[in-house]
Scaffold this motif. Structure first.
Motif, PDB file in Angstrom:
ATOM      1  N   ARG A 107       7.828   5.324  -6.926  1.00 60.68           N
ATOM      2  CA  ARG A 107       8.898   6.296  -7.150  1.00 60.68           C
ATOM      3  C   ARG A 107      10.202   5.695  -6.618  1.00 60.68           C
ATOM      4  O   ARG A 107      10.299   5.360  -5.439  1.00 60.68           O
ATOM      5  N   ASP A 108      11.178   5.545  -7.495  1.00 56.34           N
ATOM      6  CA  ASP A 108      12.416   4.898  -7.075  1.00 56.34           C
ATOM      7  C   ASP A 108      13.351   5.895  -6.402  1.00 56.34           C
ATOM      8  O   ASP A 108      13.026   7.080  -6.241  1.00 56.34           O
ATOM      9  N   VAL A 109      14.555   5.420  -6.022  1.00 51.84           N
ATOM     10  CA  VAL A 109      15.484   6.263  -5.261  1.00 51.84           C
ATOM     11  C   VAL A 109      16.011   7.422  -6.090  1.00 51.84           C
ATOM     12  O   VAL A 109      16.488   8.425  -5.534  1.00 51.84           O
ATOM     13  N   ARG A 132       5.449 -11.189  -8.781  1.00 50.99           N
ATOM     14  CA  ARG A 132       5.924 -11.362  -7.413  1.00 50.99           C
ATOM     15  C   ARG A 132       6.065  -9.993  -6.775  1.00 50.99           C
ATOM     16  O   ARG A 132       6.268  -8.985  -7.467  1.00 50.99           O
ATOM     17  N   VAL A 133       5.952  -9.951  -5.465  1.00 47.90           N
ATOM     18  CA  VAL A 133       6.054  -8.701  -4.721  1.00 47.90           C
ATOM     19  C   VAL A 133       7.028  -8.912  -3.568  1.00 47.90           C
ATOM     20  O   VAL A 133       6.823  -9.797  -2.734  1.00 47.90           O
ATOM     21  N   GLY A 134       8.087  -8.124  -3.553  1.00 50.05           N
ATOM     22  CA  GLY A 134       8.992  -8.107  -2.409  1.00 50.05           C
ATOM     23  C   GLY A 134       8.732  -6.862  -1.601  1.00 50.05           C
ATOM     24  O   GLY A 134       8.984  -5.743  -2.066  1.00 50.05           O
ATOM     25  N   ASN A 135       8.170  -7.023  -0.393  1.00 50.14           N
ATOM     26  CA  ASN A 135       7.782  -5.885   0.431  1.00 50.14           C
ATOM     27  C   ASN A 135       8.754  -5.745   1.596  1.00 50.14           C
ATOM     28  O   ASN A 135       8.884  -6.654   2.424  1.00 50.14           O
ATOM     29  N   GLY A 137       0.832  -1.195   0.000  1.00 51.54           N
ATOM     30  CA  GLY A 137       0.000   0.000   0.000  1.00 51.54           C
ATOM     31  C   GLY A 137       0.864   1.242   0.000  1.00 51.54           C
ATOM     32  O   GLY A 137       2.100   1.188  -0.106  1.00 51.54           O
ATOM     33  N   VAL A 138       0.225   2.394   0.128  1.00 55.43           N
ATOM     34  CA  VAL A 138       0.927   3.674   0.097  1.00 55.43           C
ATOM     35  C   VAL A 138       1.975   3.715   1.206  1.00 55.43           C
ATOM     36  O   VAL A 138       1.699   3.408   2.361  1.00 55.43           O
ATOM     37  N   GLY A 139       3.203   4.086   0.835  1.00 60.05           N
ATOM     38  CA  GLY A 139       4.286   4.204   1.801  1.00 60.05           C
ATOM     39  C   GLY A 139       5.171   2.989   1.892  1.00 60.05           C
ATOM     40  O   GLY A 139       6.272   3.071   2.468  1.00 60.05           O
ATOM     41  N   ASP A 140       4.755   1.843   1.352  1.00 63.04           N
ATOM     42  CA  ASP A 140       5.579   0.639   1.403  1.00 63.04           C
ATOM     43  C   ASP A 140       6.729   0.741   0.402  1.00 63.04           C
ATOM     44  O   ASP A 140       6.592   1.315  -0.679  1.00 63.04           O
ATOM     45  N   VAL A 141       7.849   0.159   0.758  1.00 59.77           N
ATOM     46  CA  VAL A 141       8.987   0.040  -0.149  1.00 59.77           C
ATOM     47  C   VAL A 141       8.944  -1.371  -0.728  1.00 59.77           C
ATOM     48  O   VAL A 141       9.089  -2.360   0.009  1.00 59.77           O
ATOM     49  N   VAL A 142       8.733  -1.477  -2.034  1.00 67.24           N
ATOM     50  CA  VAL A 142       8.481  -2.774  -2.648  1.00 67.24           C
ATOM     51  C   VAL A 142       9.370  -2.974  -3.862  1.00 67.24           C
ATOM     52  O   VAL A 142       9.864  -2.019  -4.477  1.00 67.24           O
ATOM     53  N   ASP A 143       9.537  -4.239  -4.212  1.00 70.79           N
ATOM     54  CA  ASP A 143      10.216  -4.650  -5.431  1.00 70.79           C
ATOM     55  C   ASP A 143       9.215  -5.457  -6.248  1.00 70.79           C
ATOM     56  O   ASP A 143       8.795  -6.540  -5.845  1.00 70.79           O
ATOM     57  N   LEU A 144       8.800  -4.895  -7.388  1.00 74.27           N
ATOM     58  CA  LEU A 144       7.798  -5.547  -8.228  1.00 74.27           C
ATOM     59  C   LEU A 144       8.407  -6.218  -9.448  1.00 74.27           C
ATOM     60  O   LEU A 144       7.698  -6.530 -10.401  1.00 74.27           O
ATOM     61  N   SER A 154      11.188  -0.956  -8.696  1.00 75.44           N
ATOM     62  CA  SER A 154      11.197  -0.990  -7.242  1.00 75.44           C
ATOM     63  C   SER A 154      11.237   0.441  -6.722  1.00 75.44           C
ATOM     64  O   SER A 154      11.740   1.352  -7.395  1.00 75.44           O
ATOM     65  N   GLY A 155      10.700   0.648  -5.529  1.00 76.85           N
ATOM     66  CA  GLY A 155      10.676   1.977  -4.945  1.00 76.85           C
ATOM     67  C   GLY A 155       9.577   2.085  -3.917  1.00 76.85           C
ATOM     68  O   GLY A 155       9.059   1.080  -3.416  1.00 76.85           O
ATOM     69  N   THR A 156       9.207   3.315  -3.606  1.00 74.96           N
ATOM     70  CA  THR A 156       8.182   3.593  -2.613  1.00 74.96           C
ATOM     71  C   THR A 156       6.826   3.757  -3.300  1.00 74.96           C
ATOM     72  O   THR A 156       6.718   4.505  -4.279  1.00 74.96           O
TER      73      THR A 156
END
Length: 328
Positions: free
Chosen positions: A199-201, A215-218, A174-181, A185-187
């Motif tokens: 939005r990435d770094v 896959r989702v890496g949270n 959800g909003v605010g999570d840092v994920v790798d899709l 990847s990003g926030t």
């Protein structure tokens, strides 16, 4: 006038019918015989439409009430619709958790409102066609064929929506999570039924279709691990370096700046890697989700100067140390 006041139609004999009422009011055979089409069916159709609109309005009001975020903005209060569902939002999000819950409730509510309109107006349309005496079998068969054709042509769009619905219900991110899709990847900045915005770094905004997420890496659920690798020279006494690392890490995690983020004491794992240039000591700390990067930076800022003061050299430090300039 005599032609209008002709013999009454047979339906006049049926008590309580519109035919009888219209014959009594007008004395017109045609109007009385057509009373069912001119009065009864329009009234029934009007009643169906009014009931459908009223039912849709009431159900949508209930959905709006269930998806409404509490006015006081308390982080501990969920919209009523989300209470039976599992939530994985990390506490570290702070004010963002309200926006996360609001978007999740809004999206699920939007799906329910659309389903309500489809079901209510669909049933109303079928009932109206039945009142008009239209055979529904050919229409339903044609609609089924058209639906299959549209579904086949828009299968990617349907997959995106279905994936978005399940993702919302399961609260995968959800909003605010840092994920790798995978591809990005990003926030997470926004979550919709079809598109997830990251939005990435580097500040780049990525729009990811939900149906393409395999896959989702949270990194923002449950807890996180801050990993700090310290490079050392081959000549370093590992036992001494480990003792210094344990002492400095214990002092660093007790500082007010990162102490609230620490869940467990730091754990020095020892030599993690050996390369042609040197070796690495690894330190891990269990921290609050989403705070691993801040803790890693704070630990490095404390550990590296402490190692320099203790006389430990970095890998190939002498090899890369600046020497006298070559003469021309």
């Amino acid at each position: 006038m005599e032609q209008l006041l002709s013999d009454p139609p047979s339906c006049v004999q049926e008590a309580g019918t519109w035919c009888q009422q219209v014959w009594r009011m007008t004395g017109n055979e045609w109007l009385a015989g057509s009373a069912t089409w001119l009065v009864a069916k329009p009234l029934r159709i009007l009643l169906i439409v009014v009931v459908a609109i009223l039912a849709r309005y009431l159900v949508r009001k209930v959905i709006d009430r269930l998806t409404r975020t509490p006015e006081n903005g308390s982080e501990n209060k969920l919209p009523a619709l989300l209470r039976p569902l599992r939530e994985r939002a990390p506490e570290v999000l702070g004010p963002l958790i309200i926006e996360r819950r609001r978007q999740r409730a809004k999206t699920i509510g939007s799906v329910l409102r659309s389903l309500t309109s489809l079901v209510v107006f669909g049933l109303a349309s079928i009932m109206i066609l039945g009142e008009l005496g239209i055979d529904l079998a050919p229409i339903l068969a044609s609609a089924g064929i058209v639906g299959v054709a549209i579904g086949f042509g828009a299968q990617n769009l349907v997959r995106d929506f279905l994936s978005g619905i399940f993702m919302m219900l399961e609260d995968q991110y959800g909003v605010g999570d840092v994920v790798d899709l995978g591809e990005a990847s990003g926030t997470v900045e926004a979550v919709g039924l079809r598109i997830t915005t990251l939005r990435d770094v580097n500040g780049t905004v990525w729009y990811v279709r939900n149906g393409e997420v395999l896959r989702v890496g949270n990194s923002s659920q449950g807890y996180a691990i801050a990993v700090v690798d310290i490079p050392l020279n081959y000549n370093t006494d590992v036992n001494t370096a480990t003792a210094v690392l344990e002492q400095v890490a214990a002092e660093a995690v007790a500082r007010q700046s990162i102490a609230p983020d620490i869940l467990d004491p730091p754990d020095v794992l020892g030599v993690e890697n050996v390369t042609p240039e040197g070796m690495q000591l690894r330190l891990t700390v269990k921290v609050r989700p989403g705070r691993q990067w801040a803790v890693q930076r704070a630990l490095r800022a404390e550990i590296l100067p402490a190692f320099e003061r203790a006389g430990f050299e970095p890998p190939l430090g002498r090899l890369y140390s600046p020497g006298p300039a070559n003469s021309a």
